[in-house]
Design a protein around this motif. Structure first.
Motif, PDB file in Angstrom:
ATOM      1  N   GLU A 271       0.820  -1.135  -0.180  1.00  0.00           N
ATOM      2  CA  GLU A 271       0.035   0.175   0.237  1.00  0.00           C
ATOM      3  C   GLU A 271       0.960   1.741   0.579  1.00  0.00           C
ATOM      4  O   GLU A 271       0.398   2.187  -0.990  1.00  0.00           O
ATOM      5  CB  GLU A 271      -1.233   0.064   1.286  1.00  0.00           C
ATOM      6  CG  GLU A 271      -2.270   0.945   0.771  1.00  0.00           C
ATOM      7  CD  GLU A 271      -3.080   1.052   2.523  1.00  0.00           C
ATOM      8  OE1 GLU A 271      -2.950  -0.253   3.087  1.00  0.00           O
ATOM      9  OE2 GLU A 271      -3.989   1.898   2.555  1.00  0.00           O
ATOM     10  N   THR A 272       2.113   0.976   1.024  1.00  0.00           N
ATOM     11  CA  THR A 272       3.058   2.132   0.960  1.00  0.00           C
ATOM     12  C   THR A 272       3.787   2.655  -0.346  1.00  0.00           C
ATOM     13  O   THR A 272       3.086   4.393  -0.653  1.00  0.00           O
ATOM     14  CB  THR A 272       3.938   1.880   1.841  1.00  0.00           C
ATOM     15  OG1 THR A 272       3.386   1.820   3.304  1.00  0.00           O
ATOM     16  CG2 THR A 272       4.838   2.902   2.147  1.00  0.00           C
ATOM     17  N   LEU A 273       3.633   1.609  -0.937  1.00  0.00           N
ATOM     18  CA  LEU A 273       4.669   1.925  -2.958  1.00  0.00           C
ATOM     19  C   LEU A 273       3.547   1.726  -3.371  1.00  0.00           C
ATOM     20  O   LEU A 273       3.393   2.778  -4.289  1.00  0.00           O
ATOM     21  CB  LEU A 273       4.780   0.409  -2.909  1.00  0.00           C
ATOM     22  CG  LEU A 273       5.396   0.180  -4.432  1.00  0.00           C
ATOM     23  CD1 LEU A 273       6.634   0.602  -4.027  1.00  0.00           C
ATOM     24  CD2 LEU A 273       5.939  -1.215  -4.533  1.00  0.00           C
ATOM     25  N   LEU A 274       2.547   1.924  -3.347  1.00  0.00           N
ATOM     26  CA  LEU A 274       1.408   2.153  -4.301  1.00  0.00           C
ATOM     27  C   LEU A 274       0.695   3.539  -4.353  1.00  0.00           C
ATOM     28  O   LEU A 274       0.117   4.341  -5.425  1.00  0.00           O
ATOM     29  CB  LEU A 274      -0.340   0.912  -3.670  1.00  0.00           C
ATOM     30  CG  LEU A 274       0.199  -0.418  -4.466  1.00  0.00           C
ATOM     31  CD1 LEU A 274      -1.066  -1.217  -4.327  1.00  0.00           C
ATOM     32  CD2 LEU A 274       0.764  -0.546  -6.278  1.00  0.00           C
TER      33      LEU A 274
ATOM     34  N   SER B 135       2.848   5.842  -3.981  1.00  0.00           N
ATOM     35  CA  SER B 135       3.999   6.543  -4.380  1.00  0.00           C
ATOM     36  C   SER B 135       3.743   7.419  -5.129  1.00  0.00           C
ATOM     37  O   SER B 135       3.133   6.302  -6.298  1.00  0.00           O
ATOM     38  CB  SER B 135       5.137   5.526  -3.745  1.00  0.00           C
ATOM     39  OG  SER B 135       5.390   5.049  -5.134  1.00  0.00           O
TER      40      SER B 135
ATOM     41  N   VAL C 214      -4.669   5.303  -4.312  1.00  0.00           N
ATOM     42  CA  VAL C 214      -5.055   3.458  -3.420  1.00  0.00           C
ATOM     43  C   VAL C 214      -6.100   3.410  -4.127  1.00  0.00           C
ATOM     44  O   VAL C 214      -6.261   2.258  -4.990  1.00  0.00           O
ATOM     45  CB  VAL C 214      -4.548   3.365  -2.410  1.00  0.00           C
ATOM     46  CG1 VAL C 214      -4.337   1.953  -1.900  1.00  0.00           C
ATOM     47  CG2 VAL C 214      -2.641   3.763  -2.234  1.00  0.00           C
TER      48      VAL C 214
ATOM     49  N   ARG D  45       0.102  12.178  -5.666  1.00  0.00           N
ATOM     50  CA  ARG D  45       0.413  11.308  -5.534  1.00  0.00           C
ATOM     51  C   ARG D  45       1.676  12.190  -5.050  1.00  0.00           C
ATOM     52  O   ARG D  45       2.630  12.061  -3.927  1.00  0.00           O
ATOM     53  CB  ARG D  45       1.211  10.432  -5.637  1.00  0.00           C
ATOM     54  CG  ARG D  45       0.063   9.184  -6.259  1.00  0.00           C
ATOM     55  CD  ARG D  45       0.172   7.754  -6.078  1.00  0.00           C
ATOM     56  NE  ARG D  45       1.039   7.803  -7.110  1.00  0.00           N
ATOM     57  CZ  ARG D  45      -0.231   7.265  -8.331  1.00  0.00           C
ATOM     58  NH1 ARG D  45      -1.021   6.188  -8.177  1.00  0.00           N
ATOM     59  NH2 ARG D  45       0.055   5.882  -9.455  1.00  0.00           N
TER      60      ARG D  45
ATOM     61  N   PHE E  24       1.584   9.788   3.139  1.00  0.00           N
ATOM     62  CA  PHE E  24       1.013   8.339   3.486  1.00  0.00           C
ATOM     63  C   PHE E  24       1.093   8.131   4.091  1.00  0.00           C
ATOM     64  O   PHE E  24       2.372   7.185   3.725  1.00  0.00           O
ATOM     65  CB  PHE E  24       0.108   8.255   2.160  1.00  0.00           C
ATOM     66  CG  PHE E  24      -1.432   7.003   2.920  1.00  0.00           C
ATOM     67  CD1 PHE E  24      -1.933   7.526   3.446  1.00  0.00           C
ATOM     68  CD2 PHE E  24      -0.847   5.294   2.649  1.00  0.00           C
ATOM     69  CE1 PHE E  24      -3.497   6.658   3.911  1.00  0.00           C
ATOM     70  CE2 PHE E  24      -2.144   5.095   2.593  1.00  0.00           C
ATOM     71  CZ  PHE E  24      -2.646   5.431   3.406  1.00  0.00           C
TER      72      PHE E  24
ATOM     73  N   TYR F 246      10.093  -1.781   5.175  1.00  0.00           N
ATOM     74  CA  TYR F 246      10.520  -2.902   4.702  1.00  0.00           C
ATOM     75  C   TYR F 246      11.207  -3.768   5.764  1.00  0.00           C
ATOM     76  O   TYR F 246      12.750  -2.720   6.124  1.00  0.00           O
ATOM     77  CB  TYR F 246      10.990  -2.743   3.762  1.00  0.00           C
ATOM     78  CG  TYR F 246      11.054  -2.598   2.407  1.00  0.00           C
ATOM     79  CD1 TYR F 246      10.026  -2.961   1.748  1.00  0.00           C
ATOM     80  CD2 TYR F 246      10.392  -0.889   2.196  1.00  0.00           C
ATOM     81  CE1 TYR F 246       9.096  -3.067   0.435  1.00  0.00           C
ATOM     82  CE2 TYR F 246       9.706  -0.831   0.527  1.00  0.00           C
ATOM     83  CZ  TYR F 246       8.966  -1.836   0.306  1.00  0.00           C
ATOM     84  OH  TYR F 246       8.097  -1.371  -0.586  1.00  0.00           O
TER      85      TYR F 246
ATOM     86  N   PHE G 229      12.578   6.168  -0.905  1.00  0.00           N
ATOM     87  CA  PHE G 229      10.742   6.817  -1.021  1.00  0.00           C
ATOM     88  C   PHE G 229      11.459   8.122  -2.017  1.00  0.00           C
ATOM     89  O   PHE G 229      11.032   8.722  -2.784  1.00  0.00           O
ATOM     90  CB  PHE G 229      10.383   6.824  -0.193  1.00  0.00           C
ATOM     91  CG  PHE G 229       9.810   5.683  -0.045  1.00  0.00           C
ATOM     92  CD1 PHE G 229       7.997   5.687  -1.004  1.00  0.00           C
ATOM     93  CD2 PHE G 229      10.009   4.490   0.723  1.00  0.00           C
ATOM     94  CE1 PHE G 229       7.323   4.072  -0.870  1.00  0.00           C
ATOM     95  CE2 PHE G 229       9.170   3.208   0.581  1.00  0.00           C
ATOM     96  CZ  PHE G 229       7.460   3.313  -0.064  1.00  0.00           C
TER      97      PHE G 229
ATOM     98  N   LEU H  62      12.199   7.816  -5.355  1.00  0.00           N
ATOM     99  CA  LEU H  62      10.976   7.283  -5.706  1.00  0.00           C
ATOM    100  C   LEU H  62      10.094   8.735  -6.147  1.00  0.00           C
ATOM    101  O   LEU H  62       9.756   9.782  -7.619  1.00  0.00           O
ATOM    102  CB  LEU H  62      10.293   6.690  -5.151  1.00  0.00           C
ATOM    103  CG  LEU H  62      10.573   5.028  -5.399  1.00  0.00           C
ATOM    104  CD1 LEU H  62       9.238   4.274  -5.151  1.00  0.00           C
ATOM    105  CD2 LEU H  62      10.086   4.721  -6.815  1.00  0.00           C
ATOM    106  N   TYR H  63      10.468   9.749  -5.398  1.00  0.00           N
ATOM    107  CA  TYR H  63      10.064  11.766  -5.870  1.00  0.00           C
ATOM    108  C   TYR H  63      10.847  12.045  -6.914  1.00  0.00           C
ATOM    109  O   TYR H  63      10.817  13.367  -6.815  1.00  0.00           O
ATOM    110  CB  TYR H  63       9.809  12.122  -3.797  1.00  0.00           C
ATOM    111  CG  TYR H  63       8.436  11.319  -3.354  1.00  0.00           C
ATOM    112  CD1 TYR H  63       6.887  11.880  -4.175  1.00  0.00           C
ATOM    113  CD2 TYR H  63       8.800  10.450  -2.619  1.00  0.00           C
ATOM    114  CE1 TYR H  63       5.685  11.611  -3.842  1.00  0.00           C
ATOM    115  CE2 TYR H  63       7.381  10.457  -1.827  1.00  0.00           C
ATOM    116  CZ  TYR H  63       6.120  10.332  -2.003  1.00  0.00           C
ATOM    117  OH  TYR H  63       4.986   9.679  -1.534  1.00  0.00           O
TER     118      TYR H  63
ATOM    119  N   ARG I 123       9.051   8.616   6.380  1.00  0.00           N
ATOM    120  CA  ARG I 123       9.065   7.810   4.121  1.00  0.00           C
ATOM    121  C   ARG I 123       7.940   9.471   4.245  1.00  0.00           C
ATOM    122  O   ARG I 123       8.181  10.447   3.148  1.00  0.00           O
ATOM    123  CB  ARG I 123       8.747   7.061   3.976  1.00  0.00           C
ATOM    124  CG  ARG I 123       8.703   6.113   3.045  1.00  0.00           C
ATOM    125  CD  ARG I 123       7.059   6.734   2.896  1.00  0.00           C
ATOM    126  NE  ARG I 123       6.349   5.075   3.528  1.00  0.00           N
ATOM    127  CZ  ARG I 123       5.404   5.972   3.561  1.00  0.00           C
ATOM    128  NH1 ARG I 123       4.621   6.904   2.792  1.00  0.00           N
ATOM    129  NH2 ARG I 123       4.300   5.429   4.785  1.00  0.00           N
TER     130      ARG I 123
END
Lengths: 738, 259
Positions: free
Chosen positions: A254-257, A259, B55, B78, B83, B91, B103, B106-107, B150
């Motif tokens: 869910e965290t990855l989705l 992002s 989501v 996003r 969130f 992880y 993360f 990823l941003y 994060r």
């Protein structure tokens, strides 16, 4: 697609998996340890059984002829051909006891069961006398022993196959007694003034013209692709489950989705990771196996088994290179499939349950190339996985010409399968219901109630698939029950009526009534626009030459067996002998209606949901093809089914496809009858040539028909009236957006 | 900053069939504000926040975050949010630093800026001692801090906390509320969902009470107290829920629709 995101996700997943001890154990430690341990064990067992002497008890040693010698003290007499086994046989001889045959056998059985002896050989009382007489007998003379009971002059061998040692003892004895017989005959021939070489006048030494590389690779070319693919499949499983179901279970998905990475990027990142581990597992297993095998072959060569050692020896390095090249697309296919299936699971445990059927479904494709006589051909190259295995085998064996010939077909099939599997995986990740399935308690009553309560106007995807599967299963069992070949119209009409009405139409109608709110909507019974209908009629006529050409091509690639030709000759004869209206009703009208209701109606209507146009066309065509039972017919029908599926989509219903199906079948029947008739209309010659009781379209008409077909398809495509598309989109569920 | 108009979400469930998780809720939240979404378990809080974070997809209605529609511009949405979900999911085989860095990348934050930003966040959240600790060895509180770091790494204007204090001990929960309050002070728009009344009273500027997929009332705490003539917020909450259930039962008895 942002490849930077893909790279990031891939690097993270890779690092994560490499930090997992279980993954490391499976892909590195296990193969490194497994094969050397297995090899060592096999070598020891083989060495033990090879070098362990066997005990043979000879009863009646006094009855053995003196010349040539069979026994030398407690060993077999060593002669040419048995030098290596003579020291491995311990003989204990004794005189034949004064017992009747039954008691003798009981005593022998006891000795074997106790394990004191591995084999009992009984030389009967008159064995020596019989052999001596036989040696002096002229052609046509009768030997006294010929009249004697076999039990009095023969040689009896008693073993127990329940013990391996007994079997080994028997094998060694056979070799020894065969060599002894040869020498006995040679001696007698020499005594009579003949050349002893008469016993074996020919000495045949085969000349193997296969290149050395092929000879060296002959064993491995069959084993390695199989082992490689099995490990590629296995290697994809654990990471796929961990990266999908595991992430769901741990809550990190869910965290990855949430992002910035899009679903497609997430799938690609994860897919590359699974591919990496799939390849690594396969390569490490191959490497370890290869290393162990080369050590084993050295041992075998040292032990004297030079032939076996050579065939087990290290194949050329380029063989491994070819296998590695073939591994990449195969690992991609397996990984995408594993990822898509694993996405369905809510936990790693559930994921393992889902992946087992996938493994079982893949196994036949991997195993078919292992069957004797299966080689790379047009037919096998069209089979997913199988084609690639055979191609890599051809490359390993150095048959480059063959490999290059079929490479384009194998590549197209493999790439198509890979793309479809990846598309499926992406769709799974885009589906809310798949990604956020809650832990529901499954209950049969609740499930049935929910099916009834949630009936829609059309079938769901699962219901459509179930309908197709039910039709296939009942058709399969019906085909087992009907063993009578069709020879007349009564038999033909019975088969068609049962096949169409009971096995195709009835399950479809029952499912439409029980599982949907509207039978008419679920079966897609919509009135088409008159112009669409007219275009479809023209398309059916114009497409017939192409369909016929395709059928001929299929039977060229996969020729009909003589038994199949014999079985269908009855049907062909019935088509010709029966009144036209009756045969058209049976073979054109009835199948057109029943099959279209089932495949382009209920099944297509369910499969097209959730944006599944391509799925609906392909899967409904596949089900339609498979119901035809015979491989050649199935392929041709699937091809036709794709066209009918496309038309069903563009016209929004089954009326046009029923008409097209009816015209197609009618044309085939009419032309078959015209081919055997002496008075076919002269104008037909403009389009068709009749010969040998069959027909084929003229090239000029085929060309015109292709142009006409394209024009019809284009008209249907351009017309794609909004109402039709809107009609479909009502039942289409949008995937999650990115 | 956050605009939610007539948001509806319908699920399909084996036991209940099609059921409405959100029955057309509407609310707005502004920068520099903590907007509380208060409701019992199953009220629809997580569904609403999952839709806000793109989501899940709404069945109907409009959701705009930082001016971007969740349906038409999900990628921009996003990038505008951080969130933090209720399961403190991080992880296991990554350290705190690696996780936040991942993360951040990823941003698409440039390397040098990311490092500075991370140093600042690790200092702000007092995470220096867990920097190289892998997720599997972290306590629940530590994991929650990493989750917050994060979510903050790209400095989003909107932060969404979905029952973020569940399972935390008093000390950690208190520290979490302090962090959230500081985010408001930085001008962030914060959505904070919880079923714990005291947390709402402590930090929320405005609150919406969500029950059975409907917003029963919305406003500042003094506004709600005044409207319902009840100073005890816990009592006020229970009264609203009881009244709703009673009215619903009466409607059902009269043969009407429950909603």
């Amino acid at each position: 697609m942002n490849w930077k995101h893909v790279k990031l996700i891939f690097s993270r997943e890779l690092r994560d998996q490499l930090r997992d001890r279980r993954t490391l154990f499976t892909i590195t430690i296990l193969p490194i340890l497994l094969y050397p341990l297995m090899g060592m064990l096999m070598l020891q067992v083989a060495q033990f059984s090879r070098e362990h002497p066997v005990q043979i008890k000879i009863l009646g040693s006094e009855n053995i002829p003196e010349s040539p010698r069979l026994v030398d003290g407690e060993q077999l007499y060593s002669r040419v051909g048995i030098e290596s086994i003579a020291p491995l046989v311990k003989i204990s001889s004794s005189a034949l006891p004064e017992l009747d045959n039954e008691k003798l056998q009981t005593q022998a059985t006891e000795m074997l069961n106790k394990g004191d002896q591995d084999l009992i050989v009984i030389f009967k009382p008159r064995f020596r006398e019989y052999m001596d007489q036989l040696a002096q007998t002229q052609v046509g003379e009768m030997v006294e022993g010929d009249l004697l009971d076999e039990s009095d002059r023969g040689l009896e061998v008693i073993l127990t196959r329940s013990r391996d040692q007994s079997q080994i003892a028997y094998n060694r004895w056979q070799i020894a007694i065969e060599a002894w017989q040869q020498e006995w005959i040679a001696t007698k021939l020499k005594g009579a003034g003949f050349d002893p070489r008469l016993v074996r006048p020919l000495h045949i030494a085969p000349v193997d013209v296969a290149p050395e590389a092929t000879r060296r690779a002959i064993v491995w070319s069959k084993i390695l692709p199989f082992i490689m693919l099995i490990w590629a499949l296995t290697g994809a499983f654990y990471p796929a489950v961990d990266l999908c179901a595991g992430e769901k279970e741990r809550g990190t998905l869910e965290t990855l989705l949430s992002s910035p990475a899009r679903r497609r990027e997430i799938v690609w990142g994860k897919l590359l990771t699974v591919i990496f581990f799939s390849c690594m597992t396969a390569l490490l297993n191959l490497g370890s196996m290869q290393f162990t095998a080369s050590l084993l072959s050295n041992q075998l060569a040292a032990g004297g088994a030079r032939g076996l050692a050579e065939s087990l020896g290290t194949p050329p390095i380029y063989a491994i290179g070819w296998l590695t090249l073939a591994l990449i697309p195969m690992a991609s296919l397996f990984s995408a499939l594993a990822l898509a299936v694993a996405a369905l699971a809510r936990s790693t445990k559930e994921g393992q349950y889902y992946l087992m059927p996938l493994l079982l479904m893949m196994l036949p494709f991997v195993m078919i190339p292992m069957l004797p006589g299966i080689e790379l051909s047009l037919g096998t190259s069209l089979m997913p996985v199988t084609g690639m295995v055979l191609l890599s085998r051809a490359l390993v064996e150095g048959q480059y010409l063959e490999a290059v010939r079929y490479l384009p077909i194998v590549a197209v099939v493999t790439i198509t399968c890979c793309l479809l599997a990846i598309r499926w995986a992406v769709r799974q990740f885009e589906s809310e219901s798949v990604m956020f399935r809650e832990n529901e308690r499954w209950d049969l009553r609740m499930w049935i109630t929910s099916i009834w309560r949630e009936r829609d106007f059309t079938a769901s995807v699962m219901e459509a698939m179930l309908c197709g599967a039910i039709i296939l299963v009942v058709k399969f069992f019906a085909s087992l029950a009907s063993t009578e070949p069709i020879s007349d119209f009564a038999g033909l009409s019975k088969a068609v009526l049962i096949g169409q009405l009971a096995l195709i139409l009835t399950p479809t109608l029952l499912m439409a009534i029980m599982l949907t709110k509207s039978v008419r909507t679920s079966l897609r019974v919509n009135a088409p626009k008159p112009i669409d209908f007219a275009v479809c009629i023209l398309l059916a006529i114009a497409f017939h030459p192409l369909a016929m050409w395709f059928s001929t091509a299929v039977t060229t690639v996969y020729p009909l067996s003589p038994a199949m030709i014999e079985a269908t000759s009855g049907i062909t004869k019935t088509i010709i002998d029966t009144p036209l209206w009756m045969i058209l009703l049976t073979l054109a009208v009835l199948p057109a209606f029943c099959e279209e209701v089932a495949f382009r109606g209920f099944i297509f209507g369910g499969l097209i949901r959730q944006n599944g146009v391509l799925r609906a066309i392909l899967v409904s065509a596949l089900f339609f093809g498979l119901t035809h039972g015979v491989l050649q017919q199935s392929i041709s029908a699937s091809f036709m089914g794709m066209l009918l599926g496309w038309v069903a989509w563009r016209t929004g219903g089954i009326v046009c496809t029923i008409a097209m199906h009816l015209i197609h079948n009618s044309l085939s029947i009419l032309l078959s009858r015209a081919a055997t008739s002496e008075t076919s209309p002269a104008w037909l010659d403009l389009f068709v040539t009749f010969e040998k009781g069959g027909f084929h379209y003229d090239a000029s008409w085929t060309t015109v028909s292709i142009v006409l077909s394209i024009a019809c398809l284009w008209i249907l495509y351009v017309r794609s009236s909004d109402s039709i598309v809107a009609n479909e989109s009502r039942t289409v569920d949008r995937p999650l957006t990115d | 900053m956050i605009e939610v108009e007539k948001l509806k979400k319908v699920y399909s469930d084996l036991a209940k069939g099609e059921f409405v998780a959100l029955a057309g809720i509407s609310f707005r939240a502004q920068p520099g504000e903590i907007f509380g979404l208060l409701g019992p378990n199953g009220a629809g809080k997580t569904t609403a926040l999952r839709i806000l974070s793109t989501v899940l997809r709404p069945s109907s209605g409009l959701v705009r975050i930082n001016g971007f529609d969740v349906m038409t511009h999900p990628a921009e949405v996003r990038r505008s949010i951080g969130f933090v979900s209720n399961n403190t999911a991080i992880y296991d085989r990554m350290t705190a630093w690696e996780m936040v860095e991942y993360f951040g990348k990823l941003y698409d934050i440039p390397e040098d800026r990311l490092k500075d930003r991370m140093e600042m966040i690790f200092q702000q959240l007092a995470m220096g001692d867990i920097r190289d600790v892998p997720g599997a060895k972290m306590s629940t509180g530590m994991k929650q801090k990493v989750s917050i770091a994060r979510a903050m790494v790209h400095d989003p204007p909107v932060l969404i906390f979905d029952e973020a204090s569940v399972g935390l001990d008093v000390m950690v929960a208190r520290s979490l509320l302090k962090i959230i309050a500081s985010l408001r002070d930085e001008g962030k728009c914060v959505i904070f969902s919880t079923h714990i009344m005291r947390e709402v009273e402590r930090i929320c500027d405005r609150v919406a009470i969500l029950y059975r997929g409907c917003i029963l009332d919305e406003g500042t705490l003094p506004e709600l107290s005044e409207r319902h003539q009840q100073n005890d917020f816990e009592e006020l909450f229970f009264e609203m829920l009881s009244n709703y259930d009673r009215e619903r039962a009466e409607k059902l008895a009269a043969g009407g629709s429950p909603s």
